[in-house]
Motif scaffolding. Structure first.
Motif, mmCIF file in Angstrom:
data_model
loop_
_atom_site.group_PDB
_atom_site.id
_atom_site.type_symbol
_atom_site.label_atom_id
_atom_site.label_comp_id
_atom_site.label_asym_id
_atom_site.label_seq_id
_atom_site.Cartn_x
_atom_site.Cartn_y
_atom_site.Cartn_z
ATOM 1 N N LYS A 15 0.829 -1.195 0.000
ATOM 2 C CA LYS A 15 0.000 0.000 0.000
ATOM 3 C C LYS A 15 0.867 1.250 0.000
ATOM 4 C CE LYS A 15 -4.431 1.119 2.046
ATOM 5 N NZ LYS A 15 -5.363 0.867 3.137
ATOM 6 N N CYS A 16 0.534 2.185 -0.885
ATOM 7 C CA CYS A 16 1.229 3.482 -0.882
ATOM 8 C C CYS A 16 0.762 4.261 0.339
ATOM 9 C CB CYS A 16 0.921 4.243 -2.163
ATOM 10 S SG CYS A 16 1.541 5.932 -2.150
ATOM 11 N N ASN A 17 1.701 4.849 1.063
ATOM 12 C CA ASN A 17 1.342 5.577 2.276
ATOM 13 C C ASN A 17 0.709 6.925 1.994
ATOM 14 O OD1 ASN A 17 3.558 3.647 3.234
ATOM 15 N ND2 ASN A 17 2.677 4.440 5.110
ATOM 16 N N TYR A 18 0.727 7.372 0.758
ATOM 17 C CA TYR A 18 0.258 8.722 0.454
ATOM 18 C C TYR A 18 -1.081 8.726 -0.286
ATOM 19 C CZ TYR A 18 4.927 9.395 2.057
ATOM 20 O OH TYR A 18 6.052 9.333 2.834
ATOM 21 N N CYS A 19 -1.276 7.834 -1.241
ATOM 22 C CA CYS A 19 -2.568 7.783 -1.935
ATOM 23 C C CYS A 19 -3.410 6.596 -1.475
ATOM 24 C CB CYS A 19 -2.373 7.759 -3.454
ATOM 25 S SG CYS A 19 -1.500 6.296 -4.044
ATOM 26 N N GLU A 20 -2.814 5.727 -0.618
ATOM 27 C CA GLU A 20 -3.541 4.631 0.004
ATOM 28 C C GLU A 20 -4.011 3.559 -0.975
ATOM 29 O OE1 GLU A 20 -5.484 5.541 3.758
ATOM 30 O OE2 GLU A 20 -3.316 5.634 3.750
ATOM 31 N N ILE A 42 6.095 4.561 -1.345
ATOM 32 C CA ILE A 42 5.624 5.633 -2.226
ATOM 33 C C ILE A 42 5.505 5.084 -3.647
ATOM 34 C CG2 ILE A 42 7.981 6.571 -2.567
ATOM 35 C CD1 ILE A 42 6.597 9.404 -2.635
ATOM 36 N N CYS A 43 4.387 5.392 -4.301
ATOM 37 C CA CYS A 43 4.176 4.885 -5.656
ATOM 38 C C CYS A 43 4.738 5.867 -6.676
ATOM 39 C CB CYS A 43 2.690 4.657 -5.905
ATOM 40 S SG CYS A 43 1.730 6.164 -6.042
ATOM 41 N N LYS A 44 4.756 5.453 -7.924
ATOM 42 C CA LYS A 44 5.337 6.294 -8.974
ATOM 43 C C LYS A 44 4.538 7.579 -9.199
ATOM 44 C CE LYS A 44 7.888 2.668 -11.269
ATOM 45 N NZ LYS A 44 7.994 1.748 -12.412
ATOM 46 N N ASP A 45 3.221 7.530 -9.021
ATOM 47 C CA ASP A 45 2.393 8.728 -9.188
ATOM 48 C C ASP A 45 2.697 9.753 -8.107
ATOM 49 O OD1 ASP A 45 1.202 7.609 -11.382
ATOM 50 O OD2 ASP A 45 -0.622 6.990 -10.337
ATOM 51 N N CYS A 46 2.783 9.274 -6.855
ATOM 52 C CA CYS A 46 3.067 10.188 -5.750
ATOM 53 C C CYS A 46 4.495 10.733 -5.849
ATOM 54 C CB CYS A 46 2.866 9.482 -4.413
ATOM 55 S SG CYS A 46 1.122 9.119 -4.081
ATOM 56 N N TRP A 47 5.407 9.913 -6.367
ATOM 57 C CA TRP A 47 6.797 10.348 -6.547
ATOM 58 C C TRP A 47 6.853 11.530 -7.524
ATOM 59 C CZ3 TRP A 47 11.127 9.065 -3.956
ATOM 60 C CH2 TRP A 47 12.352 9.437 -4.513
HETATM 61 ZN ZN LIG Z 1 0.768 6.864 -4.095
#
Ligand SMILES: [Zn+2]
Ligand SMILES: [Zn+2]
Length: 60
Positions: A15-20, A42-47
């Motif tokens: 699970k990404c900690n930022y977009c869940e 962290i996922c690539k979108d949030c990065w």
């Molecule tokens: Zn994310």
């Protein structure tokens, strides 16, 4: 399990900690351990979003 970002069917989801969202390993940009207990992902979108990336870099 299905990745929320690319819809790939994979065995391991994190699970990404930022977009869940639940993501496969190829959608995760980076991950680190916080105080040896919590894992920060962290996922690539949030990065790609600078404020979120900065937040990730500040996590210890
Ligand atoms: Zn994310
Ligand atoms: Zn994916």
């Amino acid at each position: 399990m299905i990745c929320d970002r690319c819809s790939a069917q994979v065995y391991l989801i994190e699970k990404c900690n930022y977009c869940e969202r639940s993501l496969c390993l190829s959608c995760i940009k980076s991950a680190k351990r916080q105080k040896k207990i919590r894992r920060i992902v962290i996922c690539k979108d949030c990065w790609g979003k600078l404020p979120i990336r900065t937040k990730f870099k500040r996590e210890k």
